[in-house]
Every structure is written in structure tokens, then in C-alpha cells.
Enzyme design. Structure first.
Site, PDB file in Angstrom:
ATOM      1  N   HIS A  34     -19.630  41.365  47.839  1.00 56.93           N
ATOM      2  CA  HIS A  34     -20.835  40.543  47.601  1.00 56.93           C
ATOM      3  C   HIS A  34     -22.046  41.308  47.031  1.00 56.93           C
ATOM      4  O   HIS A  34     -23.089  41.438  47.674  1.00 56.93           O
ATOM      5  CB  HIS A  34     -21.253  39.786  48.864  1.00 56.93           C
ATOM      6  CG  HIS A  34     -21.224  40.553  50.157  1.00 56.93           C
ATOM      7  ND1 HIS A  34     -21.766  41.800  50.307  1.00 56.93           N
ATOM      8  CD2 HIS A  34     -20.721  40.224  51.373  1.00 56.93           C
ATOM      9  CE1 HIS A  34     -21.597  42.196  51.556  1.00 56.93           C
ATOM     10  NE2 HIS A  34     -20.964  41.271  52.224  1.00 56.93           N
TER      11      HIS A  34
ATOM     12  N   ASP B  86     -17.025  34.873  50.077  1.00 52.82           N
ATOM     13  CA  ASP B  86     -17.638  35.225  51.369  1.00 52.82           C
ATOM     14  C   ASP B  86     -17.831  33.956  52.220  1.00 52.82           C
ATOM     15  O   ASP B  86     -18.858  33.782  52.882  1.00 52.82           O
ATOM     16  CB  ASP B  86     -18.961  35.983  51.186  1.00 52.82           C
ATOM     17  CG  ASP B  86     -19.433  36.652  52.486  1.00 52.82           C
ATOM     18  OD1 ASP B  86     -18.681  36.628  53.481  1.00 52.82           O
ATOM     19  OD2 ASP B  86     -20.552  37.201  52.489  1.00 52.82           O
TER      20      ASP B  86
ATOM     21  N   HIS C 207     -19.176  46.311  52.953  1.00 51.49           N
ATOM     22  CA  HIS C 207     -20.407  45.528  53.093  1.00 51.49           C
ATOM     23  C   HIS C 207     -21.530  46.551  53.106  1.00 51.49           C
ATOM     24  O   HIS C 207     -21.673  47.314  54.057  1.00 51.49           O
ATOM     25  CB  HIS C 207     -20.344  44.733  54.398  1.00 51.49           C
ATOM     26  CG  HIS C 207     -21.633  44.095  54.803  1.00 51.49           C
ATOM     27  ND1 HIS C 207     -21.776  42.733  54.933  1.00 51.49           N
ATOM     28  CD2 HIS C 207     -22.842  44.620  55.123  1.00 51.49           C
ATOM     29  CE1 HIS C 207     -23.013  42.455  55.311  1.00 51.49           C
ATOM     30  NE2 HIS C 207     -23.679  43.582  55.442  1.00 51.49           N
TER      31      HIS C 207
ATOM     32  N   HIS D 231     -13.936  34.362  55.794  1.00 50.37           N
ATOM     33  CA  HIS D 231     -14.047  34.478  57.256  1.00 50.37           C
ATOM     34  C   HIS D 231     -13.349  33.279  57.881  1.00 50.37           C
ATOM     35  O   HIS D 231     -13.836  32.152  57.788  1.00 50.37           O
ATOM     36  CB  HIS D 231     -15.521  34.532  57.666  1.00 50.37           C
ATOM     37  CG  HIS D 231     -16.217  35.772  57.170  1.00 50.37           C
ATOM     38  ND1 HIS D 231     -16.229  36.954  57.881  1.00 50.37           N
ATOM     39  CD2 HIS D 231     -16.863  36.028  56.011  1.00 50.37           C
ATOM     40  CE1 HIS D 231     -16.876  37.877  57.182  1.00 50.37           C
ATOM     41  NE2 HIS D 231     -17.271  37.348  56.036  1.00 50.37           N
TER      42      HIS D 231
HETATM   43 ZN    ZN Z   1     -18.262  38.525  54.599  1.00 49.47          ZN
HETATM   44 ZN    ZN Z   2     -20.605  41.099  54.268  1.00 50.12          ZN
END
Ligand code: ZN
Ligand code: ZN
Length: 447
Positions: A247, A320, A194, A77
Site C-alpha cells: 500500500h 488491502d 507495511h 484481511h
Molecule cells: Zn493490510
Molecule cells: Zn498495512
């Protein structure tokens, strides 16, 4: 129409790395040797002490250091556009380089959301003048990540988007997910997912288990993730499409992915360092630096993730990396935002807790950390002759305290803040140019 990686203009490196321990798991390389990088390309490999440095070449005396192919993180990110007080392309890619990463993919859950070709183009332009390592940009699956209307996958692909994801949020509707997979097949962009069912996870701030019960806070059950992964593996199989599960946090998810892979479903998956190393026990103190989504789960879940990385059921270790400001993270646990930074500590943390005690082999960790771009069609870095120089030099014996000298990232919300880790990246060569040199690691003699 292929994923584009952009970075600031660079001077191609000419460096002789002398007498390092070279490891390239895919090439079966594991032993001492010399590595000559010339004009940004791997020009030669040789027995230790045998390669000659051409004129103008930097010579790095690397006895005691390991040289790996550079790492690739498909899940970062960068917080731009819109939240540059947390991170931007320059600081985020500096953090990546400091962690040994030679390429990264940025997530589109920014403000505004990266959901059209013009935002992709403008981000690529900024990366073309500011990014320290080659950087790709993923775009949203649905407009505004609202889960209702698909983005223009073909236009996004033409603009150079590296993949599609609504990361931060799940795609609630199975019907929208199915359509997305149909378009994905046409546009050739991998969809990264996600996974959580909001009807199961809503209101939760940590793993639903004995610790959440003890603390009396709302939990997120592991089935919130696994039911969605099961749904999407079934949809990917039905549409003969490709998905990438982000993740992975739960044993049940690992088991579903194992079964799907065995059945031929085109699914890849990632594990984060924090899910590999920490459990919900770390949240007992309500430390917001241990708050992320999906949450840290039980020891049984953690063991399943380690086993998944070892077996390859989980293809890659991805950070992440999710920067937040100090003020945001200093709020009470239940109000603090989700996510932790991790680019600068990923390798060292996994090395310290899983490689040093003999739980995972070094070669396996290096392979999983270099493989992150593969689900998105990017090449996997290699120390082979003729390849672009993507190399990190690591001192596996060096101990350092996380955060002691600050961070390259603009944010400091690292899950491993304050810990002493073993293994320090000394130098990163990304896309043929020196992207990072650790403070103590001076420029070698220049011939
Ligand atoms: Zn993420
Ligand atoms: Zn995520």
C-alpha cells in the site's frame, strides 16, 4: 515447499464464452473472440462465433462483455482466526469472487497472529472446505508481530505459507529486518512490508498536511513511510533479498522504489484503489470510511501513485481489504479502527475514475490487477490455451451503486459506499470453476 492455495472442492467448469472482447495484456491479446473452457482449463481460443460447444457445455453469449484473466489480490484481511464478526474465509472469498478475483493472499495480523506452522495448516484446512476462490495465507515475520524474534521461516514455508509479513505494523528494528531478509533468502518466502516509522507516525489519524492542520488532528507525515522504504530497499540490496512494499501512499516512496528498481534491487510494490482515487480532502468531513493506514494523502501523492501504476514502478493494484463492523466504524473519527473494504469495488472504482476518463489504459489496469501473486511466486493468470481457467467476465458499460444490494463481505465499510460506478463483474471463474455469477446473469444455455 511452495506457496499453497486452497479452496473448497469444486466442479470443474465447461463453458463456452461466445463473442466476448478478450483482453490478456501479457499475451498481447485484445480483440473479439470465443473462449472455450473445458474441464476447468482453457481449451481453445477462436475467432468470434467459430468455436463449437461440446456436449454438456454452458454457452455464455458474451457480446458486449469483456473477458480478462482473473485478478489476484495479494493483500486481503480475512479476519480469521479471532474476528469472524468482521469477516471469515467464506465471506471474504465470496467478496473476492464478486470482484473478479481468482486468487487472494490473506494477512496474518489475526488473533492469534499467524506465526507458526500449525495455524497455517489449520487455516489451510478451513480454506480447503470453505474458500470460494484459491486462497493463500501469509505468516508473520516476527513472533506475535512484536518485532523482536523471527518466526520459523523454513517451517512456515514447509507448511505452505505464501509469504511473510507483519502487516498492520512495521518492522521497527533494522537489525531484525536484516536477519529476516537473510532467512527469507533461505526459505524462499517474499517479505511484504507495511512501512511506517512509528516515531514519526505515532498518534496520527490522517495525512499530515493542510487538512489535518485545519481540522486540528494529529497527522502522519509521508516521510514516515518513505524513510522506512529507503531503509528496506538498502537492506534488500545489501542482502540480495526480495521485498514487497505494501500500500504505497506517498510520492517520495514511489520515487525511492523507482530508483531502487533502476539499481537492480529486487523490490515490488502495490497501490490500493483508495490511494489511487482519493485524497485527504475526503477526510474533511471526518468520515471514518475514509480512515486507513497509510492514510489518504495529497493530490500530488495521488498523481505519483497513478504514474507509478502506469509505468510499472508499482507492480500491482491490491485492495488491502480490511473489514470492520458497523459499530466499530461508527465511533468518532479519532477512535474508529483503520481500514476499508475493497474487494467488490476494486476494478469498478479504478475503471470509473481512471480508465473511463482516459488516465490509465484498460490493459494496464488489467495487467496490474492480475499480477498480484507474482511477487510471491504465483503464476499470473492468462487466457492462454492449456492454462487453468482464471477468467472474469465484465460489463464495462454497466452502472451500479455500491452497497445498494448489500455486500458479499460481512462488513460494509467500503471507501466507495454509495457511489455510482461503471463496470460490473458478471461472472468469475477461479481455478477452473465458476466462483461467482452476478444475480442478473443467468446460467447460459447448456448444450
Ligand atoms: Zn493490510
Ligand atoms: Zn498495512
Amino acid at each position: 515447499m511452495s506457496a499453497a492455495l486452497d479452496r473448497a472442492p469444486v466442479e470443474p467448469a465447461t463453458v463456452l464464452v461466445r463473442e466476448a472482447h478478450l483482453i490478456d495484456p501479457r499475451a498481447g491479446l485484445d480483440g473479439p473472440g470465443d473462449l472455450l473452457i473445458r474441464d476447468g482449463q482453457i481449451a481453445a481460443l477462436g475467432e468470434p462465433g467459430t468455436l463449437e460447444a461440446p456436449e454438456g457445455c454452458e454457452v455464455v453469449e458474451a457480446q458486449g462483455l469483456h473477458a480478462f484473466p482473473g485478478f489476484v489480490d495479494p493483500h486481503v484481511h480475512l479476519r480469521t482466526p479471532g474476528q469472524e464478526y468482521k469477516e471469515d474465509i467464506e465471506t471474504g472469498t465470496r467478496a473476492a469472487a464478486a470482484g473478479g478475483f481468482c486468487a487472494i493472499l490473506a494477512m496474518p495480523n489475526t488473533s492469534p497472529v499467524v506465526d507458526n506452522a500449525s495455524i497455517v495448516q489449520s487455516l489451510r484446512e478451513v480454506a480447503g472446505s470453505r474458500a470460494r476462490v484459491p486462497t493463500g495465507f501469509t505468516a508473520a515475520v516476527t513472533v506475535g508481530q512484536r518485532g523482536e524474534q523471527l518466526t520459523e521461516a523454513a517451517e512456515l514455508a514447509a507448511a505452505g505459507a505464501a509469504g511473510l509479513t507483519d502487516d498492520g505494523l512495521p518492522i521497527r528494528s533494522a537489525g531484525i529486518m536484516r536477519q529476516a531478509l537473510q532467512y527469507q533468502r533461505l526459505a524462499g518466502l517474499t517479505i511484504a512490508l507495511h512501512e511506517e516509522d512509528p516515531t514519526l507516525s505515532a498518534g496520527g489519524v490522517m495525512h499530515e498536511g493542510e487538512v489535518s492542520a485545519l481540522l486540528g488532528v494529529a497527522g502522519i507525515p509521508s516521510v514516515s513511510e518513505s524513510v522506512m522504504v529507503a531503509r528496506d530497499c538498502d537492506l534488500a540490496a545489501y542482502e540480495d533479498a526480495r521485498i514487497h512494499v505494501q500500500h504505497v501512499s506517498a510520492r517520495t516512496t514511489v520515487e525511492i522504489i523507482e530508483r531502487a528498481k533502476a539499481a537492480g534491487v529486487k523490490v515490488t510494490a502495490e497501490a490500493t484503489p483508495h490511494h489511487l482515487l482519493l485524497t485527504h480532502e475526503a477526510v474533511r468531513t471526518l468520515d471514518s470510511h475514509k480512515k486507513m493506514n497509510p492514510p489518504l494523502r495529497s493530490e500530488d501523492d495521488r498523481q505519483a501513485i497513478i504514474a507509478g501504476v502506469r509505468s510499472g514502478a508499482l507492480d500491482t493494484i491490491a485492495t488491502d481489504h480490511a473489514p470492520h463492523s458497523r459499530e466499530e466504524k461508527e465511533q468518532p473519527f479519532e477512535d474508529a479502527p483503520l481500514g476499508v473494504t475493497g474487494l467488490e469495488t476494486a476494478f469498478a472504482a479504478v475503471h470509473t475514475d481512471l480508465v473511463v476518463p482516459g488516465i490509465l489504459e484498460l490493459g494496464v489496469v488489467v495487467e496490474r490487477m492480475t499480477a498480484g501473486g507474482e511477487p510471491f511466486g504465483l503464476h499470473v493468470p492468462s487466457l492462454a490455451e492449456g492454462r487453468p481457467a482464471d477468467v472474469c467476465l465484465v460489463d464495462l458499460g454497466a452502472e451500479w451503486q455500491v452497497g445498494e444490494a448489500g455486500y458479499e463481505s460481512r462488513s460494509a465499510n467500503c471507501a466507495f459506499h454509495g457511489r455510482t460506478l461503471t463496470g460490473r463483474v458478471r461472472m468469475t471463474i477461479a481455478g477452473g470453476a465458476v466462483a461467482f455469477r452476478e444475480r442478473s446473469f443467468a446460467i447460459g444455455a447448456v448444450r
